[in-house]
Scaffold this motif. Structure first.
Motif, PDB file in Angstrom:
ATOM      1  N   VAL A 244      -3.983   0.999 -12.756  1.00 35.42           N
ATOM      2  CA  VAL A 244      -5.008   0.173 -13.395  1.00 35.42           C
ATOM      3  C   VAL A 244      -4.813  -1.282 -12.958  1.00 35.42           C
ATOM      4  N   ASP A 245      -3.687  -1.874 -13.378  1.00 34.25           N
ATOM      5  CA  ASP A 245      -3.442  -3.279 -13.002  1.00 34.25           C
ATOM      6  C   ASP A 245      -3.149  -3.412 -11.510  1.00 34.25           C
ATOM      7  N   GLY A 246      -2.470  -2.388 -10.976  1.00 27.33           N
ATOM      8  CA  GLY A 246      -2.089  -2.428  -9.563  1.00 27.33           C
ATOM      9  C   GLY A 246      -3.265  -2.311  -8.608  1.00 27.33           C
ATOM     10  N   LEU A 247      -4.438  -1.957  -9.127  1.00 23.74           N
ATOM     11  CA  LEU A 247      -5.621  -1.868  -8.261  1.00 23.74           C
ATOM     12  C   LEU A 247      -5.975  -3.243  -7.726  1.00 23.74           C
TER      13      LEU A 247
ATOM     14  N   SER B 253       0.854  -1.205   0.000  1.00 25.14           N
ATOM     15  CA  SER B 253       0.000   0.000   0.000  1.00 25.14           C
ATOM     16  C   SER B 253       0.885   1.250   0.000  1.00 25.14           C
ATOM     17  N   ASP B 254       2.059   1.168   0.634  1.00 26.42           N
ATOM     18  CA  ASP B 254       3.034   2.268   0.539  1.00 26.42           C
ATOM     19  C   ASP B 254       3.340   2.579  -0.936  1.00 26.42           C
ATOM     20  N   ARG B 255       3.558   1.514  -1.710  1.00 28.67           N
ATOM     21  CA  ARG B 255       3.932   1.692  -3.123  1.00 28.67           C
ATOM     22  C   ARG B 255       2.833   2.378  -3.904  1.00 28.67           C
ATOM     23  N   PHE B 256       1.596   2.019  -3.570  1.00 29.67           N
ATOM     24  CA  PHE B 256       0.473   2.645  -4.257  1.00 29.67           C
ATOM     25  C   PHE B 256       0.446   4.148  -3.922  1.00 29.67           C
ATOM     26  N   SER B 257       0.612   4.460  -2.644  1.00 26.74           N
ATOM     27  CA  SER B 257       0.597   5.861  -2.219  1.00 26.74           C
ATOM     28  C   SER B 257       1.784   6.628  -2.802  1.00 26.74           C
TER      29      SER B 257
ATOM     30  N   GLU C 285       0.483  -7.014  -5.252  1.00 27.51           N
ATOM     31  CA  GLU C 285       1.868  -7.413  -5.009  1.00 27.51           C
ATOM     32  C   GLU C 285       2.742  -7.335  -6.250  1.00 27.51           C
ATOM     33  N   ASN C 286       2.157  -7.511  -7.425  1.00 23.17           N
ATOM     34  CA  ASN C 286       2.999  -7.610  -8.615  1.00 23.17           C
ATOM     35  C   ASN C 286       2.886  -6.451  -9.598  1.00 23.17           C
ATOM     36  N   GLU C 287       1.805  -5.723  -9.552  1.00 23.96           N
ATOM     37  CA  GLU C 287       1.611  -4.711 -10.587  1.00 23.96           C
ATOM     38  C   GLU C 287       1.786  -3.277 -10.085  1.00 23.96           C
TER      39      GLU C 287
END
Lengths: 274, 436, 240
Positions: free
Chosen positions: B282-285, B198-202, B289-291
């Motif tokens: 998009v894919d990371g939603l 979730s850090d990566r998403f933020s 873990e991988n996108e």
């Protein structure tokens, strides 16, 4: 009570340019909406008459969807911002649909310079550049939204008051903010007023206001007498005058005057006749 | 109990004097204090904290700061009334908040400086994650920047915990990953809490904000709500987020006239950076873990972005040559002046536009290095003949160059390598570069 | 009886013509003599132009600047009221103060300026100088001036009197924002003719050919500029 009238300007008649102002109204059991929009002159704004029409439609569509819930326990600035977003989305969509149905033709753009053509190719929406002003009486609210150099005023006890503070000497001569500019939202005024405190509103395009030189003069010579005419149900007289103001006695620009008044407004305050 | 000016606090045999109140928030107060020699910031929590929170803070202090970019807690202080606090260094005056950048009150000196900051940010989180931490509450309020150098400072580090551990913080709406907003149920019970993914998403959201000045999930769908509140935010950022530049789903495009900056800046960022955002947003939603583009991937992409920027001689603004685009930028996107002829240095997979002032980083010459922001060379003009440019390296020893005619010459340490087309350059460890 | 109310109060549009004259020491003698003469010539023709146009009121203002700034009249005067008083020369060339004074002038009356509250035709500004600014920060003052809407829409001419350096010409080009409206003038006779052509032609074109609003001001400026260019073709000792 409401009144709207748009008339072509003398200069437009002489030069064979279509009328680029547009006004519309909407009325049902709950609400009354009037608009006043001024499509820009100038070569690039070649579909600004349609732009002004779409601005009127967009404003009415957005204001029609306002409901009691909209204002319930909400910060005025949040409601205002949402109206800005919705108006822009609605106008953008109408313009895009029109562009898709009728792409810009060679004949339309043949008199443009290379620079103008380039700017139009980058942002075709420019062809529809227009101001917008709309006012709605709905329950206890008087909502006014405006972008550009059109006049927006409130009526109160026989006087006329500017609805918004003016930006600093920015919109003069042919300089005006526009729905087609990239930061339109930042310049769009939205006022949500308490209808109990006001009698109504007046909207107009710059062609109506410019011949009067000062706001005092405009209030005395046009705004108050015009409200009087609407209250007296002598709209015909007012219409005829607007046509003359555009075609003969004004500055030659297209003219639009829209007035919205509460039904229970005191006649005596605006009309000398009673 | 709040402290007042000139109050003294004793701990570990030292005496701290309170000089001023710097700020106050929901959690507590921050004071300016002095131990006689140095000045520090002291954060004091308003209420007694959970023992786990104290333990974690103490642990973090003992493990030490992941990198100089973090304004890391230095000393834990236990007060007599049971409250705790910690000392940290003061934020230097040359830093302004990321929020002030987002609201247009301050600006990066130029694009290269902005990219330097973004790379610093990714480097900092790479280190943090490597140490087994997760930040958990990445939002616009934690970051600071030096507008002239692009240096980074990260504050509010008290929620940092070992990955997969949580102290209850969820994050800030508009910056949280959707699974955290939704509170997704985990197969083994419990709900999804913030972690590295979730850090990566933020982090991607912060980078998007830095580069495009807009939120990646706030577009036309805004119009569907008569007000933006918890319900609409839950939908836009949790239940059903749609990336504003989703390739297929065009239902949430930025609004012309409203999302002014986003519409202006998005077209100017390179395709490979756009793809990375698309992947994360998009894919990371769904595949958390991988996108979600990792820090290292971002660092490489942003370095490539910085490598291909040049400065327009007409308006002074920076833009990309467009080496990875369908069509190169033959004019400046700001003033439309023709793009100047500019040599590039090819070394390994890197292509660096050799514009005046451009820096060659350690990672360009050493593929095993991770010093992405450490310059080892710079493009300079000859002071006597300003039209002649050269590359001056440091710490690279003697450099062998071979011109088009085949003449070989050795350039001693500290002397410039002339920038001429088709010059081959041999760096240490047999790394070969070529100017094109 | 009530209808005479509607239609009352309609006022003629204002067209402001502003002369900005450098009266620093170096303008002394022939140069300023020519300026004085030229404006007198212009004033002799203006009544005809005013008479020919029904819907516009021409208003004239003149600002002189050296170390100090001074208005010939405290407010714009109509053609019939305006009387030119010869100006004399002394001091430096403080463009900063001149620009500040123009910024004030180009505000609405309610904000301390001389522009109409509503409506109005884009003004004509003619700047005459023979030298470099003696104030170092003139560019910042020009930036503030350019923020004024009325400045942006104005038709701006700059007359470079006996100036030959590119640096000084650049100052004037920055003022007009258009190299085509900066003219180099070499003789007193040429200066006299140029001022007359610009002031008279611009007033005539801008007050009669079009109206304000919509496409008014800008096309109007183009039209005036084209006609001025035409007429200046035959004037000797002028360089574009």
């Amino acid at each position: 009570m409401f009144f709207t009238k748009t008339a072509i300007g003398g200069h437009h008649i002489k030069s064979g340019i279509v009328c680029q102002d547009y006004s519309a109204s909407y009325h049902d059991a709950e609400r009354t909406i009037v608009t006043s929009c001024d499509g820009h002159g100038g070569a690039v704004y070649l579909r600004s008459d349609r732009g002004a029409k779409f601005a009127s439609y967009a404003a009415i569509n957005v204001l029609r969807n306002v409901n009691r819930r909209t204002f319930y326990r909400r910060r005025t600035e949040d409601v205002a911002n949402q109206l800005r977003v919705q108006l822009l989305c609605e106008w953008n969509a109408l313009v895009e649909r029109d562009l898709a149905a009728r792409p810009l033709r060679k004949g339309e753009v043949k008199h443009l310079s290379d620079e103008q053509l380039f700017s139009l190719r980058m942002e075709p929406v420019k062809a529809y550049g227009t101001t917008v002003a709309a006012a709605m009486l709905y329950g206890s609210k008087l909502v006014i939204l405006s972008l550009g150099d059109g006049g927006c005023f409130l009526f109160r006890r026989g006087r006329m008051i500017p609805a918004f503070e003016e930006e600093d000497d920015e919109q003069v001569a042919n300089l005006t903010n526009s729905l087609c500019q990239s930061d339109a939202a930042e310049h769009m005024h939205v006022g949500i007023f308490d209808a109990d405190r006001f009698d109504g509103a007046l909207l107009c395009t710059d062609g109506v206001i410019n011949p009067y030189q000062t706001l005092d003069n405009f209030e005395r010579s046009l705004a108050i007498p015009a409200a009087g005419k609407v209250i007296e149900h002598r709209e015909r007289k007012l219409s005829d005058f607007i046509v003359r103001l555009g075609g003969e006695i004004g500055v030659g620009d297209d003219v639009t005057l829209s007035i919205l008044l509460k039904d229970d407004v005191n006649r005596r305050t605006y009309s000398k006749e009673v | 109990m709040k402290f007042s000016k000139n109050d003294t606090i004793s701990f570990e045999g030292r005496t701290l004097t309170v000089l001023d109140l710097l700020g106050e928030g929901g959690q507590g107060e921050v004071y300016l204090v002095s131990d006689g020699a140095d000045r520090y910031a002291l954060k004091v929590y308003k209420y007694e904290v959970h023992p786990d929170f104290r333990y974690n803070l103490k642990n973090n202090i003992e493990k030490g700061s992941p990198s100089p970019s973090f304004l890391w807690p230095k000393r834990l202080i236990d007060f007599e009334d049971g409250r705790i606090g910690y000392l940290m260094d003061l934020r230097p005056k040359n830093y302004v908040s990321f929020v002030s950048y987002l609201t247009g009150k301050s600006a990066f000196r130029d694009l290269s400086t902005k990219l330097h900051w973004c790379i610093e940010l990714c480097l900092a989180f790479k280190r943090l994650h490597e140490m087994g931490y997760s930040y958990q509450d990445l939002n616009d309020g934690s970051f600071f920047l030096d507008p002239d150098t692009g240096d980074l400072l990260i504050c509010d580090n008290d929620n940092v915990t070992a990955d997969k551990k949580n102290l209850g913080i969820l994050g800030k709406m508009r910056y949280m990953a959707p699974e955290i907003v939704r509170g997704d149920k985990l197969p083994g019970g419990g709900v999804q809490m913030p972690d590295v993914h979730s850090d990566r998403f933020s982090l991607a959201i912060i980078l998007f904000l830095a580069l495009c000045l807009g939120n990646p999930f706030e577009g036309e769908r805004l119009k569907n709500y008569d007000i933006v509140d918890e319900t609409s935010e839950y939908e836009m950022f949790g239940k059903d987020p749609v990336f504003v530049y989703h390739k297929e789903d065009k239902s949430n495009r930025p609004i012309r006239g409203y999302h002014t900056s986003l519409i202006k800046y998005w077209p100017m960022i390179p395709l490979y950076v756009k793809e990375a955002f698309h992947r994360s947003f998009v894919d990371g939603l769904t595949d958390r873990e991988n996108e979600r583009t990792t820090e290292l991937e971002w660092i490489r992409l942003l370095s490539r972005y910085r490598d291909e920027t040049i400065r327009c001689d007409g308006c002074g603004k920076e833009y990309i040559l467009g080496l990875g685009e369908k069509k190169r930028n033959d004019v400046c996107p700001f003033c439309r002046k023709k793009t100047k002829g500019c040599c590039v240095l090819r070394v390994g997979r890197n292509v660096v536009a050799l514009d005046l002032g451009k820096e060659i980083m350690a990672t360009h010459l050493d593929k095993y290095s991770s010093a992405y922001n450490e310059p080892v060379g710079i493009v300079l003009a000859n002071p006597n003949r300003p039209t002649l440019w050269g590359l001056r390296f440091s710490g690279q020893g003697e450099i062998e160059i071979k011109d088009e005619a085949g003449t070989v010459r050795v350039v001693p340490e500290g002397k410039p390598v002339p920038i001429v087309r088709n010059l081959k350059i041999k760096f240490k460890n047999n790394v070969i570069g070529e100017i094109k | 009886m009530e209808d005479k109310v509607l239609g009352d109060g309609i006022v003629k549009q204002e067209l402001n013509l502003l002369f900005v004259i450098d009266n620093s020491g170096s303008m002394d003698g022939e140069k300023l003599g020519a300026v004085n003469n030229a404006i007198r010539d212009v004033m002799a023709i203006m009544p005809e132009i005013q008479e020919d146009t029904g819907d516009v009121n021409i208003k004239i203002s003149a600002l002189t600047f050296s170390d100090d700034v001074k208005w010939v009249y405290p407010e714009p005067k109509s053609v019939s009221e305006f009387r030119w008083k010869d100006v004399s020369a002394d001091g430096g060339t403080d463009f900063s103060r001149a620009y500040d004074e123009m910024s004030k002038y180009l505000c609405k009356r309610s904000k301390g300026g001389q522009m109409p509250e509503l409506g109005g035709v884009a003004p004509i500004i003619i700047l005459m100088t023979d030298g470099m600014p003696t104030s170092y920060d003139w560019e910042n003052h020009l930036i503030s001036l350019k923020k004024k809407g009325w400045f942006r829409v104005a038709l701006k001419y700059a007359l470079a009197i006996g100036i030959d350096t590119d640096e000084a010409m650049d100052v004037l080009k920055k003022f007009t924002g258009n190299p085509e409206t900066v003219l180099k003038v070499y003789t007193a006779e040429a200066l006299r003719k140029v001022i007359k052509v610009i002031a008279v032609t611009a007033s005539k074109v801008k007050s009669s050919s079009t109206h304000t609003g919509a496409d008014g001001a800008v096309n109007n400026n183009d039209l005036a500029q084209a006609e001025i260019a035409d007429r200046l073709e035959n004037v000797a000792d002028v360089e574009w």
